[in-house]
Scaffold this motif. Sequence first.
Motif, mmCIF file in Angstrom:
data_model
loop_
_atom_site.group_PDB
_atom_site.id
_atom_site.type_symbol
_atom_site.label_atom_id
_atom_site.label_comp_id
_atom_site.label_asym_id
_atom_site.label_seq_id
_atom_site.Cartn_x
_atom_site.Cartn_y
_atom_site.Cartn_z
ATOM 1 N N HIS A 1 14.261 -58.853 121.795
ATOM 2 C CA HIS A 1 15.116 -59.872 122.394
ATOM 3 C C HIS A 1 16.289 -59.166 123.076
ATOM 4 O O HIS A 1 16.895 -58.264 122.493
ATOM 5 N N VAL A 2 16.612 -59.557 124.294
ATOM 6 C CA VAL A 2 17.732 -58.975 125.028
ATOM 7 C C VAL A 2 18.730 -60.084 125.362
ATOM 8 O O VAL A 2 18.343 -61.131 125.892
ATOM 9 N N VAL A 3 19.997 -59.862 125.025
ATOM 10 C CA VAL A 3 21.040 -60.873 125.210
ATOM 11 C C VAL A 3 22.045 -60.380 126.254
ATOM 12 O O VAL A 3 22.526 -59.245 126.185
ATOM 13 N N ASP A 4 22.356 -61.222 127.207
ATOM 14 C CA ASP A 4 23.334 -60.914 128.250
ATOM 15 C C ASP A 4 24.736 -61.249 127.738
ATOM 16 O O ASP A 4 25.082 -62.418 127.555
ATOM 17 N N ALA B 1 22.864 -61.937 116.815
ATOM 18 C CA ALA B 1 21.661 -61.538 116.076
ATOM 19 C C ALA B 1 21.316 -62.575 115.017
ATOM 20 O O ALA B 1 20.139 -62.921 114.823
ATOM 21 N N ALA B 2 22.330 -63.100 114.345
ATOM 22 C CA ALA B 2 22.091 -64.107 113.308
ATOM 23 C C ALA B 2 21.518 -65.378 113.915
ATOM 24 O O ALA B 2 20.646 -66.028 113.315
ATOM 25 N N ARG C 1 16.512 -68.654 114.330
ATOM 26 C CA ARG C 1 15.429 -69.262 115.119
ATOM 27 C C ARG C 1 14.088 -68.616 114.808
ATOM 28 O O ARG C 1 13.042 -69.273 114.817
ATOM 29 N N ARG C 2 14.109 -67.325 114.494
ATOM 30 C CA ARG C 2 12.874 -66.572 114.269
ATOM 31 C C ARG C 2 12.457 -66.539 112.799
ATOM 32 O O ARG C 2 11.424 -65.994 112.462
ATOM 33 N N ILE D 1 26.209 -70.321 108.758
ATOM 34 C CA ILE D 1 24.875 -70.724 109.190
ATOM 35 C C ILE D 1 24.048 -71.249 108.021
ATOM 36 O O ILE D 1 23.008 -71.865 108.208
ATOM 37 N N GLU D 2 24.553 -71.043 106.826
ATOM 38 C CA GLU D 2 23.856 -71.467 105.608
ATOM 39 C C GLU D 2 22.441 -70.897 105.553
ATOM 40 O O GLU D 2 21.456 -71.613 105.429
ATOM 41 N N ARG D 3 22.415 -69.578 105.674
ATOM 42 C CA ARG D 3 21.170 -68.845 105.534
ATOM 43 C C ARG D 3 21.485 -67.596 104.722
ATOM 44 O O ARG D 3 22.539 -66.999 104.906
ATOM 45 N N PRO D 4 20.605 -67.161 103.822
ATOM 46 C CA PRO D 4 20.925 -66.009 102.961
ATOM 47 C C PRO D 4 20.756 -64.676 103.672
ATOM 48 O O PRO D 4 19.963 -63.823 103.287
ATOM 49 N N TYR D 5 21.533 -64.479 104.736
ATOM 50 C CA TYR D 5 21.441 -63.226 105.480
ATOM 51 C C TYR D 5 21.872 -62.047 104.611
ATOM 52 O O TYR D 5 22.774 -62.150 103.782
#
Length: 241
Positions: A79-82, A123-124, A129-130, A166-170
């Motif tokens: 994935h590439v982000v501008d 990235a998060a 999403r992934r 984000i309420e995700r266990p990163y």
Amino acid sequence: MTPSDLETVPAECSALVLFSGGQDSTACLAWALTHFERVETIGFDYGQRHAIEMTTRARVLERFPEVFELARTRLGDDHVVDLKGFGRVAESSLTREQEIRMGERGLPNSFVPGRNLVFFVYAAAVADRRGIDHLVGGMCETDFSGYPDCRKDTLEAMQTVLNLGIERPYRIDAPLMFLTKAETWALTHQLGGDALVDLVLEDTHTCYMGERGQRHEWGYGCGTCPACELRARGFEQWRNR
């Protein structure tokens, strides 16, 4: 394993690597492929002077399955982000033509304020999403330029913020955090042998000046910017260990 099979790997067994195509992120990619069943990569175009890294990172990813067997079954999407807008706001000698020197705060003016923090937020968002829980970065507070967003305390705080926001266990993994550059070369060889070291030497890019015209023993670069000096010194120490 097919690409569709990769997407069914559980989140806790998956990782997203912040991948610039430099020495450190390449070592982190090999580390992640060793530890996770599904690995994706993300890169950021923030208007960096060494924009050549956006080209070289693609070449490194293309070659990775040739030299690292686990990449053939575990390496997924890139994935590439501008982020050019961010680069214009957070000006430094990495985003405009300016001599690299030490600033009044005791930090080199190559420090891009908040860069790694912004990288992790994007990235998060991609990882959510992934369906990925692990974020892997090449930050290090041993052999580094003093950037505060490379320190362990910063990444631990960032992990907490992402989990709350984000309420995700990163989990933020920084496998190079307490390694010297010589130890990073050693880890690269341990993970992928001579083939992976050769890939780092020939295809990765670290130089802040974007210099690819001169090939040194340790790879390509101007040889005088802080990134080149760290890489060269580490290579020499590893080779003469």
